[in-house]
Design an enzyme around this catalytic site. Structure first.
Site, PDB file in Angstrom:
ATOM      1  CB  SER A   1       9.759  11.790  39.022  1.00 40.92           C
ATOM      2  OG  SER A   1       9.061  12.975  38.754  1.00 40.92           O
TER       3      SER A   1
ATOM      4  CG  ASP B   1       6.949  10.690  31.980  1.00 34.22           C
ATOM      5  OD1 ASP B   1       6.229  11.466  32.647  1.00 34.22           O
ATOM      6  OD2 ASP B   1       7.777   9.928  32.497  1.00 34.22           O
TER       7      ASP B   1
ATOM      8  CG  HIS C   1       5.736  10.148  36.066  1.00 35.28           C
ATOM      9  ND1 HIS C   1       6.698  10.774  35.316  1.00 35.28           N
ATOM     10  CD2 HIS C   1       6.015  10.457  37.365  1.00 35.28           C
ATOM     11  CE1 HIS C   1       7.515  11.445  36.118  1.00 35.28           C
ATOM     12  NE2 HIS C   1       7.122  11.257  37.354  1.00 35.28           N
TER      13      HIS C   1
END
Length: 520
Positions: A233, A461, A489
């Protein structure tokens, strides 16, 4: 004064999400070498690269973990000035033929790499654990490193949970009146002023360019000639920025669930709405096929409409709370639902929370889920991830200074995601008031000259839409894309043996698969 945007937007970003973009502000390498990128040359860093990491017992985590603290300049333009402490944790390799250190960052901004390595056996494959010491650090301003603190727990409760005044009765953030917008502006200004009052210097030096420099100091102190790194991320931004500044020091970088550094902050907020809408519909579709699903309707569209109507009802009549005295209104209810959008492993608990809420009027489970997303470590306090998240996002690229841009963005995001979109856009509003001298230019990242960099994207995602991974792989001169077809995710160690094998072989043996490799 708190606003309803906080529950639906800031928390969206705080749980391993990210809304940050990059800046190509390379610097002289910490050990005196030349870095890539375009930053000015810096001198006087020997005092930092010649530190000794004094490993000792940790305050938490497995018995075999080791912890230390090192120092970096508050401002790399003034290395002789104030310093920042960085907390680091190491889990030793399990085998004898150790390649070196593998640094991890779980995202955020505001996520704790220090705590993340406690789960080394889960976040890295067995072959990787045998060959690398697993290392995590809390970036500047985060957790155990010199923390950025803006609001206390009570103020943050209000900031996150209270709904904006003068909002339509169903709490819809796309229907703010002028008075409601003024309320949002006031809340955002108050947050920024609290940061200025409590941490005036640190708030000016929270950008990812500095975090990348801090990580290169750590690489040198660990004794690694080149960096091996996994960033999830927001952690992909750190890794990409590192490669841009120090391309000759890249051994292997895995950028999992990437952000697109070519987009500015508010544009990312709008784009992220698409990812959350896709993830929401995946959750609802799965729910409708299960006996314990509280949602009805003939199809996903009808079920999403029912969920939207339920959330609107909590604006007028908050849910019961058997845990504490917080009002479980629409923002806090949305936080609980958002937990479903990060990983399908959370789906059973979200179904439980929705069943309690929709059938019994009890929002306690949804409140607990929101607390977990928002790093509320106990009933009395939060971790400082919220302050770090906003500071990094606002520092990494320019944001509009005119509130009209946020009104327009909220309307556009609402088109992409009717439930969460407008709140995502309004969640970027504090950046309109962030000190301009703290904001980097942003822009694409190429990392010219770096060895091959693996970018991993997941098709559904939620927090970092797949298109962002595609974009980052294209921007990086040596980037190559690997695709996981799935939900949740990020992609590494998410239950796909094909993906895990590719990543493990790349990290250990530097094997580069064909660009565009996909795993179903």
């Amino acid at each position: 004064m708190g606003t309803g945007l906080r529950g639906a937007a800031t928390a969206v970003l705080a749980g391993a999400v990210l809304l940050a973009t990059g800046c190509t502000s390379g610097a002289e390498a910490p050990d005196g070498g030349e870095a890539g990128g375009s930053a000015a040359s810096l001198e006087g860093l020997d005092a930092f690269t010649e530190q000794e990491l004094r490993w000792g017992e940790c305050d938490s985590g497995p018995a075999e973990s080791e912890c230390a603290v090192y120092e970096v300049p508050m401002d790399y333009g003034d290395p002789g000035g104030e310093r920042v402490e960085i907390a680091v944790k190491r889990m030793p390799a399990t085998g004898d033929e150790v390649i070196g250190s593998l640094l991890f960052n779980p995202g955020g901004p505001g996520g704790s790499g220090y705590d993340y390595v406690d789960h080394a056996d889960f976040i890295a494959g067995e072959s990787v654990r045998q060959r690398f010491d697993i290392v995590g650090f809390d970036p500047r301003g985060v957790g155990r490193s010199s923390p950025l603190v803006c609001l206390d727990a009570a103020e943050l409760d209000e900031f996150l949970g209270n709904e904006a005044e003068s909002v339509d009765g169903d709490g819809d953030m796309s229907e703010l009146t002028e008075a409601g917008i003024a309320d949002m502006e006031e809340s955002s200004r108050e947050f920024v002023e609290a940061c200025r009052e409590n941490a005036p210097e640190l708030m000016l030096n929270m950008g990812t360019a500095d975090v990348a420099r801090d990580m290169d100091v750590l690489r040198a102190l660990l004794g690694d000639e080149k960096l091996t790194y996994v960033g999830a991320s927001y952690g992909t931004h750190i890794g990409a920025e590192y490669a841009d500044q120090f391309p000759d020091r890249v051994r292997a970088l895995v950028l999992d669930g990437a952000v697109d550094p070519s987009q500015e902050q508010l544009d990312l907020s709008v784009a992220q709405a698409t990812g959350f809408e896709t993830a929401l519909r995946a959750f609802v579709e799965d729910c409708l096929g299960r006996q314990d699903c509280p949602l009805g309707g003939e199809d996903v569209e009808e079920a999403v409409t029912e969920l939207d109507e339920f959330l609107a009802g909590t604006a007028a009549e908050p849910l019961a709370n058997s845990m504490d005295d917080r009002e479980i209104n629409r923002p806090r209810t949305e936080l609980g639902v958002l937990a479903a959008l990060y990983s399908d492993s959370w789906w059973p608990r979200v179904r439980e929370g929705l069943t309690d809420a929709m059938e019994e009027g009890d929002g306690t489970v949804l409140l607990q889920l929101g607390d977990e997303l928002y790093s509320r470590s106990d009933r009395q306090s939060y971790e400082n991830s919220t302050a770090a998240l906003i500071a990094v996002n606002c520092s990494d690229s320019p944001s509009p200074r005119d509130v009209a841009a946020y009104v327009e963005a909220a309307e556009a995001a609402e088109e992409e995601s009717p439930i969460f979109g407008a709140s995502l856009a309004w969640g970027a509003l504090p950046c309109a008031y962030w000190p301009e001298e703290a904001v980097d230019e942003g822009g694409p990242i190429s990392a010219a000259g770096a060895d091959p960099i693996l970018v991993l994207g997941t098709t559904r995602d939620s927090a970092t839409p797949y298109e962002w991974s595609v974009a980052l792989a294209e921007q990086l001169e040596s980037g190559f894309l690997v695709t996981r077809d799935g939900d949740g995710h990020t992609g590494y160690r998410m239950g796909d043996p094909c993906i895990d094998a590719i990543v493990d072989s790349y990290l250990v043996d530097l094997e580069v698969p064909e660009d565009g490799m996909a795993c179903a």
